[in-house]
Scaffold this motif. Structure first.
Motif, short mmCIF file in Angstrom:
data_model
loop_
_atom_site.label_atom_id
_atom_site.label_comp_id
_atom_site.label_asym_id
_atom_site.label_seq_id
_atom_site.Cartn_x
_atom_site.Cartn_y
_atom_site.Cartn_z
N GLN A 12 0.83 -1.21 0.00
CA GLN A 12 0.00 0.00 0.00
C GLN A 12 0.86 1.26 0.00
OE1 GLN A 12 -2.66 0.31 3.34
NE2 GLN A 12 -4.06 1.64 2.21
N VAL A 13 1.96 1.26 0.78
CA VAL A 13 2.89 2.41 0.79
C VAL A 13 3.49 2.61 -0.60
CG1 VAL A 13 5.10 3.22 1.68
CG2 VAL A 13 3.41 2.28 3.25
N ALA A 14 3.90 1.52 -1.24
CA ALA A 14 4.50 1.63 -2.58
C ALA A 14 3.49 2.17 -3.59
CB ALA A 14 5.02 0.27 -3.02
N ASN A 15 2.24 1.74 -3.48
CA ASN A 15 1.20 2.24 -4.39
C ASN A 15 0.97 3.73 -4.18
OD1 ASN A 15 0.82 -0.26 -5.56
ND2 ASN A 15 -0.89 -0.82 -4.22
N PHE A 16 0.95 4.16 -2.91
CA PHE A 16 0.75 5.58 -2.65
C PHE A 16 1.96 6.41 -3.10
CE2 PHE A 16 -2.54 4.42 0.71
CZ PHE A 16 -3.60 4.96 -0.03
N GLU A 17 3.16 5.86 -2.96
CA GLU A 17 4.35 6.58 -3.45
C GLU A 17 4.30 6.73 -4.96
OE1 GLU A 17 7.56 4.29 -1.86
OE2 GLU A 17 7.65 5.49 -0.01
N GLN A 18 3.85 5.67 -5.66
CA GLN A 18 3.69 5.77 -7.11
C GLN A 18 2.66 6.85 -7.47
OE1 GLN A 18 5.41 4.29 -9.60
NE2 GLN A 18 4.22 5.58 -10.96
N ALA A 19 1.59 6.94 -6.68
CA ALA A 19 0.57 7.97 -6.92
C ALA A 19 1.15 9.36 -6.71
CB ALA A 19 -0.63 7.74 -6.01
N VAL A 20 2.08 9.51 -5.77
CA VAL A 20 2.74 10.81 -5.57
C VAL A 20 3.56 11.19 -6.80
CG1 VAL A 20 4.55 12.00 -4.25
CG2 VAL A 20 2.77 10.74 -3.05
N TYR A 21 4.30 10.22 -7.35
CA TYR A 21 5.09 10.52 -8.56
C TYR A 21 4.19 10.87 -9.74
CZ TYR A 21 9.05 8.65 -5.94
OH TYR A 21 10.01 8.43 -4.99
N ASP A 22 3.08 10.17 -9.86
CA ASP A 22 2.13 10.50 -10.93
C ASP A 22 1.56 11.90 -10.74
OD1 ASP A 22 2.56 8.02 -12.03
OD2 ASP A 22 0.75 7.11 -11.17
N ALA A 23 1.23 12.24 -9.49
CA ALA A 23 0.68 13.58 -9.20
C ALA A 23 1.72 14.65 -9.46
CB ALA A 23 0.19 13.64 -7.75
N LEU A 24 2.99 14.36 -9.14
CA LEU A 24 4.06 15.32 -9.41
C LEU A 24 4.24 15.55 -10.90
CD1 LEU A 24 6.17 17.02 -7.99
CD2 LEU A 24 7.73 15.09 -8.11
N ASN A 25 4.09 14.49 -11.69
CA ASN A 25 4.15 14.62 -13.14
C ASN A 25 3.01 15.48 -13.67
OD1 ASN A 25 5.05 14.10 -15.79
ND2 ASN A 25 3.56 12.45 -15.99
N VAL A 26 1.82 15.29 -13.10
CA VAL A 26 0.67 16.11 -13.52
C VAL A 26 0.90 17.57 -13.16
CG1 VAL A 26 -1.79 16.52 -13.10
CG2 VAL A 26 -0.96 14.20 -13.43
N VAL A 27 1.51 17.84 -12.00
CA VAL A 27 1.84 19.22 -11.61
C VAL A 27 2.79 19.84 -12.61
CG1 VAL A 27 3.06 20.61 -9.88
CG2 VAL A 27 1.37 18.95 -9.15
N ASN A 28 3.83 19.10 -13.01
CA ASN A 28 4.79 19.63 -13.99
C ASN A 28 4.12 19.93 -15.33
OD1 ASN A 28 6.98 19.57 -12.26
ND2 ASN A 28 7.52 17.47 -12.79
N GLN A 29 3.25 19.04 -15.77
CA GLN A 29 2.54 19.28 -17.03
C GLN A 29 1.63 20.50 -16.93
OE1 GLN A 29 0.56 15.57 -17.82
NE2 GLN A 29 2.40 14.59 -18.65
N ALA A 30 0.92 20.63 -15.81
CA ALA A 30 0.03 21.78 -15.64
C ALA A 30 0.83 23.08 -15.58
CB ALA A 30 -0.82 21.60 -14.38
N GLU A 31 1.96 23.06 -14.89
CA GLU A 31 2.82 24.25 -14.83
C GLU A 31 3.31 24.64 -16.22
OE1 GLU A 31 6.21 23.99 -12.29
OE2 GLU A 31 5.10 24.75 -10.55
N ASN A 32 3.76 23.66 -16.99
CA ASN A 32 4.26 23.95 -18.33
C ASN A 32 3.17 24.50 -19.24
OD1 ASN A 32 6.81 23.16 -17.61
ND2 ASN A 32 6.61 21.10 -18.43
N THR A 33 1.96 23.97 -19.09
CA THR A 33 0.85 24.48 -19.89
C THR A 33 0.58 25.94 -19.56
OG1 THR A 33 -0.14 22.28 -19.99
CG2 THR A 33 -1.57 24.14 -20.49
N LEU A 34 0.53 26.26 -18.27
CA LEU A 34 0.28 27.65 -17.86
C LEU A 34 1.43 28.56 -18.28
CD1 LEU A 34 -1.62 29.58 -16.45
CD2 LEU A 34 -0.53 29.00 -14.28
N LYS A 35 2.66 28.09 -18.15
CA LYS A 35 3.81 28.90 -18.56
C LYS A 35 3.79 29.18 -20.06
CE LYS A 35 6.90 27.29 -14.91
NZ LYS A 35 8.08 26.46 -14.59
#
Length: 199
Positions: A106-129
């Motif tokens: 469960q910890v590993a799954n949640f850590e993977q979800a954090v990396y996915d969320a971080l990727n989405v943040v980077n994509q959203a930032e780049n779109t706004l920039k």
């Protein structure tokens, strides 16, 4: 008299009596040019509205992505706390050792979800920039963006009929359709006039 000069002066007036009397090709061209000018202004307003809406959407996507990253990070923290709790219970003999494996998964799954969320943040930032920066060499591309606008926005105080009227008034597509309809009416007026006999 020698030399002798002869002078003539003549006037000619052509007045259509039926075809072309009130409306002809030249008047049609002028009226269509005026309508095309209105159409261009409306298309510019429509494009401006689309750009503003896209920037706002990118801003709120970034806000969502950052909040989602926070939720995922909190989930990882809670899953790690649960893992430590389960380890204590296993050491005390209250849980089976297999429960630790389930908690680690469960910890590993949640850590993977954090990396996915971080990727989405980077994509959203780049779109706004890409909307707010003139090119990739701008200083904003090296910065991290943090939304400051509050998520809780007051709902406009409008009645349903006022909201519908405001929406119809501000719809650029309807204005474009009306301008094209007016241009078609101008063409119909010319073609009706052209059916008359030429006198």
């Amino acid at each position: 008299l020698s030399p002798q000069y002869n002078a003539n002066l003549g006037f000619s007036v052509l007045q259509p009596l039926l075809r072309g009397r009130k409306f002809d090709q030249n008047r049609r061209t002028i009226e269509i040019a005026n309508k095309n000018l209105e159409l261009t202004e409306t298309q510019f307003r429509q494009r401006s509205t689309e750009i503003v809406a896209a920037v706002e959407r990118a801003y709120w996507d970034l806000t969502f992505a950052l909040r989602n990253l926070k939720v995922q990070s909190d989930s990882v923290r809670d899953a790690k706390d649960q893992l430590e709790h389960n380890r204590r219970l296993v050491d005390e003999g209250q849980l089976a050792p297999i429960d630790i494996v389930a908690s680690e998964t469960q910890v590993a799954n949640f850590e993977q979800a954090v990396y996915d969320a971080l990727n989405v943040v980077n994509q959203a930032e780049n779109t706004l920039k890409s909307f707010i920066a003139p090119n990739r060499n701008a200083d904003v591309w090296t910065e991290s963006l943090t939304p400051v606008e509050p998520v809780e926005i007051a709902v406009p105080n409008l009645t349903l009929s006022e909201a519908i009227e405001l929406a119809i008034t501000n719809r650029a597509e309807l204005a474009i359709n009306k301008a094209q309809k007016d241009i078609n009416a101008i063409d119909q007026r010319l073609f009706r006039d052209q059916k008359k006999p030429q006198i």
